[in-house]
Scaffold this active site. Structure first.
Site, mmCIF file in Angstrom:
data_model
loop_
_atom_site.group_PDB
_atom_site.id
_atom_site.type_symbol
_atom_site.label_atom_id
_atom_site.label_comp_id
_atom_site.label_asym_id
_atom_site.label_seq_id
_atom_site.Cartn_x
_atom_site.Cartn_y
_atom_site.Cartn_z
ATOM 1 N N GLU A 161 0.820 -1.209 0.000
ATOM 2 C CA GLU A 161 0.000 0.000 0.000
ATOM 3 C C GLU A 161 0.863 1.272 0.000
ATOM 4 O O GLU A 161 0.833 2.086 0.912
ATOM 5 C CB GLU A 161 -0.949 -0.008 1.202
ATOM 6 C CG GLU A 161 -1.962 -1.137 1.140
ATOM 7 C CD GLU A 161 -2.936 -1.151 2.299
ATOM 8 O OE1 GLU A 161 -4.078 -1.618 2.107
ATOM 9 O OE2 GLU A 161 -2.565 -0.702 3.396
ATOM 10 N N GLU B 186 -5.585 -8.369 -0.854
ATOM 11 C CA GLU B 186 -6.278 -8.113 0.405
ATOM 12 C C GLU B 186 -7.732 -7.761 0.101
ATOM 13 O O GLU B 186 -8.003 -6.893 -0.725
ATOM 14 C CB GLU B 186 -5.670 -6.945 1.193
ATOM 15 C CG GLU B 186 -4.303 -7.193 1.771
ATOM 16 C CD GLU B 186 -3.833 -6.041 2.659
ATOM 17 O OE1 GLU B 186 -4.693 -5.357 3.270
ATOM 18 O OE2 GLU B 186 -2.621 -5.812 2.742
#
Length: 487
Positions: free
Chosen positions: A192, A386
């Site tokens: 991320e 995810e």
């Protein structure tokens, strides 16, 4: 009109995803050094002023490192996966996992971050872990930097603010490639990456209060530039070590909608999507700064130190695929007073969506929209690494966890993935976050549970640590067994 039946492709990687700092524990074993995750103290919900606890001040860090801070640090304990991984991976095998995502804790290999000789005890642990993943029939998917920046680099140079961190990361990455790339095909550079803009310390070990306020935005973008260069060099070394291995980037992907059809709302949503998410993929995939970001940098008086050599390296070494996390969408309005300061993802309430226990909008359609946009924009394979629902699970009187709400959430999102496949999207796999309960990244809570497997442990690490299969365990097992045909 007859619906066209489409299956998930053969070899589709069903599985789950984790991070070392959220489940391993054993922070003082095997020569491991302190990482950014290890030093963020737990803040009980009733004492928080925002919906996450991911930043830390220079003063607090100094007190934590010196031992003068009395607090609770859940990520140092995790769920003791360091010692229980064989049992836990056997449960993943029971579900039928085809892939399992881990991260390699940088400070297990280089405790301070800048050593030249690696810590053999750390390397040996990941040898055992990766071998066990493979033994249980799964492909390891390995993230190099997952919110685990060495505190040694933060103390010396403020981490990614300083160009010297590039060489440290590349040395760490190259060490991992040479040790494990015969067993690992899928690598991810930075988890991320956009988090550096939202939470510089969690995202990159950057103490933003060391930077004068007027220079903080410039510092964040300079740190990001250094990660782009580091990724390019690491990708080059990976492909030299094993031409069949793949390097991916990873986005916290939160598609943003305009609140209304007002053109100003539409424009704002487009710009937010670019700055919060797409700019990173544009640079990692295309190897250059897009025109809209050059304008953004000019208009915000941000002058990045970037050499022609940097730009050439970035252009020559793009990533091979795009991985992403998806939990929710956001909604924005051109009226600034509707923003919600303190939230991890700022915006306004979308009146068409319900929310999770933690106030996150639930939007399966947003995942289909996102996958279509990323595929059409880049034509690079995508990988969902995810997706999941954080909830307050309870053990029922029968000793079981009846988490139908999680099943419903995942069913709807996997159905959206199936529709994206019909739309022509190329997708490598789907890894749920997280297959087993672990410490929350954003709040450091154990009570914010995501797993198919319940871990008997509370926010203060009390409990038997017993593993219990939830109802969702058996549901996901069936989904994998029929390759997503029946949800």
């Amino acid at each position: 009109m007859k619906q066209t039946k489409i299956s998930f492709p053969q070899g589709f990687l069903w599985g789950g995803a984790t991070a070392a700092n959220q489940l391993e524990g054993a922070s003082d074993i095997g020569g491991k050094g302190l990482s950014s995750a290890d030093v963020i103290p737990f803040v009980p919900p009733e004492k928080r002023v925002q919906d996450h606890t991911m930043e830390i001040s220079s003063d607090t860090l100094a007190r934590v490192v010196s031992g003068n801070f009395k607090g609770h640090f859940p990520k140092r304990h995790g769920i003791d996966f360091y010692h229980t991984y064989e049992h836990d991976l056997a449960l993943m095998k029971e579900m039928g996992f085809k892939a399992f995502r881990i991260s390699i804790a940088w400070t297990r290999i280089f405790p301070q971050g800048d050593e030249r000789q690696p810590n053999e005890a750390g390397l040996a642990f990941y040898d055992r872990l990766i071998d066990c993943i493979i033994k249980n029939g799964m492909q390891p998917v390995v993230t190099l930097s997952h919110y685990e920046t060495p505190i040694g680099l933060t103390q010396k140079w403020n981490s990614w603010i300083d160009r010297r961190t590039i060489d440290c990361f590349v040395h760490f990455a190259d060490t991992c490639f040479k040790r494990y790339t015969d067993r690992v095909k899928y690598w991810i550079n930075f988890n991320e990456i956009n988090m550096i803009l939202h939470s510089p310390f969690t995202g990159g070990g950057v103490l933003i209060d060391r930077i004068p306020e007027k220079q903080q935005q410039q510092a964040k973008y300079q740190a990001l530039h250094h990660t782009y260069v580091a990724s390019a060099i690491a990708a080059q070394k990976l492909h030299e070590t094993n031409p069949n291995a793949l390097m991916g980037c990873m986005l916290a992907a939160t598609p943003t909608y305009p609140l209304t059809s007002d053109p100003q709302d539409v424009w704002k949503a487009q710009q937010v999507n670019k700055v919060r998410c797409l700019q990173f993929a544009d640079i990692f995939v295309r190897g250059e700064y897009p025109g809209y970001m050059e304008r953004f940098l000019r208009e915000h008086n941000i002058k990045i130190h970037r050499s022609q050599e940097d730009l050439a390296l970035m252009k020559a070494n793009p990533v091979d695929y795009i991985s992403l996390s998806y939990y929710m969408s956001a909604c924005v309005s051109s009226s600034e007073d509707t923003a919600k300061p303190g939230n991890l993802v700022q915006g306004v309430d979308n009146p068409y969506l319900t929310k999770s226990d933690w106030g996150w909008p639930i939007d399966p359609m947003g995942l289909r929209i996102l996958l279509n946009e990323l595929w059409e924009r880049y034509q690079k394979p995508l990988f969902i690494v995810e997706n999941g629902l954080g909830a307050q699970d309870e053990v029922s009187a029968d000793g079981k966890i009846h988490d139908i709400y999680r099943i419903n959430y995942l069913r709807q999102h996997i159905q959206a993935v199936k529709e994206a496949l019909k739309d022509g999207v190329c997708l490598i796999g789907y890894l749920s976050w997280a297959p087993i309960d672990l410490i929350s990244m954003s709040t450091a809570q154990m009570s914010k549970r995501y797993g198919f497997i319940y871990v008997d442990q509370d926010d203060y690490m009390q409990g038997s640590k017993k593993r219990i299969r939830k109802d969702s365990f058996y549901w996901y097992q069936k989904v994998i067994s029929n390759n997503g045909e029946i949800l």
